[in-house]
Design an enzyme around this catalytic site. Structure first.
Site, short mmCIF file in Angstrom:
data_model
loop_
_atom_site.label_atom_id
_atom_site.label_comp_id
_atom_site.label_asym_id
_atom_site.label_seq_id
_atom_site.Cartn_x
_atom_site.Cartn_y
_atom_site.Cartn_z
N LYS A 258 0.86 -1.18 0.00
CA LYS A 258 0.00 0.00 0.00
C LYS A 258 0.89 1.22 0.00
O LYS A 258 1.68 1.44 0.92
CB LYS A 258 -0.88 0.00 1.24
CG LYS A 258 -1.76 1.23 1.29
CD LYS A 258 -2.87 1.04 2.22
CE LYS A 258 -3.73 2.27 2.24
NZ LYS A 258 -4.80 2.11 3.21
N ARG B 162 -10.54 10.03 1.59
CA ARG B 162 -10.29 10.75 2.86
C ARG B 162 -11.27 11.91 3.02
O ARG B 162 -11.68 12.20 4.15
CB ARG B 162 -8.85 11.23 2.91
CG ARG B 162 -7.87 10.07 3.02
CD ARG B 162 -6.43 10.56 3.12
NE ARG B 162 -5.51 9.44 3.09
CZ ARG B 162 -4.18 9.56 3.03
NH1 ARG B 162 -3.64 10.77 2.99
NH2 ARG B 162 -3.42 8.50 3.00
N LYS C 28 1.49 9.67 6.25
CA LYS C 28 1.53 8.22 6.46
C LYS C 28 2.82 7.58 5.93
O LYS C 28 2.88 6.38 5.74
CB LYS C 28 0.29 7.58 5.82
CG LYS C 28 -1.03 8.06 6.43
CD LYS C 28 -2.21 7.19 6.00
CE LYS C 28 -3.51 7.64 6.64
NZ LYS C 28 -4.64 6.74 6.33
N GLU D 190 7.68 -7.11 1.70
CA GLU D 190 6.35 -7.21 2.33
C GLU D 190 5.63 -8.49 1.86
O GLU D 190 4.92 -9.12 2.63
CB GLU D 190 5.50 -5.98 1.97
CG GLU D 190 6.03 -4.66 2.54
CD GLU D 190 5.75 -4.47 4.03
OE1 GLU D 190 5.15 -5.37 4.66
OE2 GLU D 190 6.13 -3.41 4.56
N LYS E 282 -2.08 -1.41 -3.85
CA LYS E 282 -2.96 -0.24 -3.83
C LYS E 282 -2.14 1.02 -3.87
O LYS E 282 -1.19 1.12 -3.08
CB LYS E 282 -3.79 -0.30 -2.55
CG LYS E 282 -4.78 0.81 -2.33
CD LYS E 282 -5.50 0.54 -1.03
CE LYS E 282 -6.63 1.49 -0.80
NZ LYS E 282 -7.42 1.11 0.36
N TYR F 242 -14.64 0.64 -8.06
CA TYR F 242 -15.89 1.37 -7.84
C TYR F 242 -16.77 1.29 -9.09
O TYR F 242 -17.91 1.69 -9.07
CB TYR F 242 -15.60 2.83 -7.49
CG TYR F 242 -14.91 2.96 -6.13
CD1 TYR F 242 -15.66 3.00 -4.96
CD2 TYR F 242 -13.52 3.01 -6.03
CE1 TYR F 242 -15.04 3.08 -3.72
CE2 TYR F 242 -12.88 3.09 -4.79
CZ TYR F 242 -13.66 3.13 -3.64
OH TYR F 242 -13.04 3.20 -2.42
C1 PBG Z 1 -6.52 3.36 4.95
C2 PBG Z 1 -7.36 3.30 3.70
C3 PBG Z 1 -7.16 4.08 2.55
C4 PBG Z 1 -8.14 3.73 1.63
C5 PBG Z 1 -8.89 2.72 2.22
N1 PBG Z 1 -8.40 2.48 3.50
C6 PBG Z 1 -6.10 5.02 2.21
C7 PBG Z 1 -5.65 6.02 3.20
O1 PBG Z 1 -6.43 6.89 3.60
O2 PBG Z 1 -4.45 5.98 3.55
C8 PBG Z 1 -8.34 4.36 0.29
C9 PBG Z 1 -9.40 3.77 -0.58
C10 PBG Z 1 -9.71 4.54 -1.81
O3 PBG Z 1 -9.24 5.69 -2.04
O4 PBG Z 1 -10.47 4.00 -2.63
N2 PBG Z 1 -6.75 2.38 5.87
#
Ligand code: PBG
Length: 335
Positions: free
Chosen positions: A195, A205, A217, A233, A248, A313
């Site tokens: 990630k 967010r 982060k 990882e 991701k 999505y």
């Molecule tokens: C973090 C989390 C994120 C997404 C899902 N869970 C990213 C983040 O804010 O660091 C992003 C999903 C998306 O943008 O579709 N636990």
């Protein structure tokens, strides 16, 4: 010329015959941003496919998707600011938004595979995925203990797959141990193995109100410059018992998907995130791109790179594209 590669492209029939990669609804996971209440359907950034929805609305979406062969969904909660705290304690509430949603969804669609995220960011006032110390540093081992508890709450609610997206070290092993000690040996783990620290999480967010309030982060999510780190990882998550691995975002990390596909024998998932999806739709809304053709091409590319499973999505839109044979041909022709 002995080789005229164009011969294999001369008709729609031959192009379809030799097509190496195909999108199939069975390999999509449809993400949902859930909120409390009923009748709520609030698009984010004006894009219908990325919307905060209450569970009653989500159940209707699932009915359609599952009837069209989609096997899996993933849940992400939009927690009311008043329910957030420094420790993200709402994540451990057995009657919280996600556990309730899991119970309702599994009661209506027992054959559906439900994924739920393990991470604290939707629940913490500071927006980090774990616990922070007085300096705002995310503390690894204490966070892992809470994340394992969160996974247990999700398992008790009946989730099929827990998906730790927090990027703490050792969390897959800790979650596996916790689940097994509590007789949840059948609950799977889809590890967010690679990630990346990404700009493409923006709309998510915004929807959750989870922008980090202190720092960023970068001490836990991967640096977009690095591929080899994703392979470390990969080894760790496999060793700790992950059933599936996830990359991701997806489109900027096709090389990482391919590298992980080559080094791990488990299913590889890729998450085409909110910002990536919004980018296509925004361009389409400005008349710059054909939304269907662009979405088809991007999703196909993610699969071609090596993803077995695509979190998108656009599941509903893609099903419609795949159904309209002519639209599919047109999309292919535009590529
Ligand atoms: C973090 C989390 C994120 C997404 C899902 N869970 C990213 C983040 O804010 O660091 C992003 C999903 C998306 O943008 O579709 N636990």
């Amino acid at each position: 010329m002995l080789r005229r590669p164009r011969r294999n492209r001369k008709s729609p029939a031959i192009r379809s015959l030799i097509q190496e990669t195909r999108l199939t609804p069975e390999n999509f996971v449809a993400p949902f941003l859930i909120t409390e209440g009923s009748g709520i359907n609030e698009p984010i950034c004006g894009i219908d496919d990325i919307a905060k929805k209450s569970v009653d609305i989500i159940l209707k979406d699932i009915e359609y998707l599952h009837s069209e062969s989609v096997q899996a969904i993933a849940l992400f909660p939009c927690i009311h600011p008043e329910q957030k705290d420094e420790q993200g304690s709402n994540a451990l509430d057995e009657d919280g938004l996600v556990p309730r949603a899991i119970r309702q969804i599994k009661a209506e669609f027992p054959s559906l595979c439900v994924f739920a995220d393990v991470a604290l960011d939707p629940y913490t006032t500071h927006g980090h995925d774990g616990l922070i110390d007085e300096n705002g540093c995310v503390i690894n081992d204490a966070s892992v203990r809470v994340l394992a508890q969160q996974a247990l709450v999700l398992a008790a609610a009946g989730v099929d797959v827990v998906a730790p997206s927090d990027m703490m070290d050792g969390r897959v092993g800790a979650i596996r141990g916790m689940l097994d000690q509590n007789q949840f040996t059948d609950v799977s783990i889809c590890a967010y193995t690679a990630k990346y620290t990404s700009a493409f999480y923006g709309p998510y967010r915004d929807a959750l109100g989870s922008h980090p309030q202190i720092g960023d982060k970068k001490t836990y999510q991967l640096n977009p410059a690095n591929r080899r780190e994703a392979l470390i990882e990969t080894q760790l998550d496999l060793g700790e018992g992950a059933d599936m691995l996830l990359v991701k975002p997806a489109l900027s990390y096709l090389d990482v998907i391919a590298a992980m596909r080559g080094s791990a024998p488990v299913p590889i998932c890729a998450f085409h995130v909110t910002g990536e999806y919004a980018m296509i739709m925004a361009a389409a809304n400005s008349g710059i791109l054909d939304a269907d053709a662009a979405l088809y091409e991007v999703t196909l590319s993610i699969k071609r790179a090596g993803a077995d499973i695509v979190f998108t999505y656009g599941a509903k839109r893609l099903i419609e594209i795949l159904k309209t044979d002519t639209a599919q041909r047109r999309a292919v022709a535009l590529v």
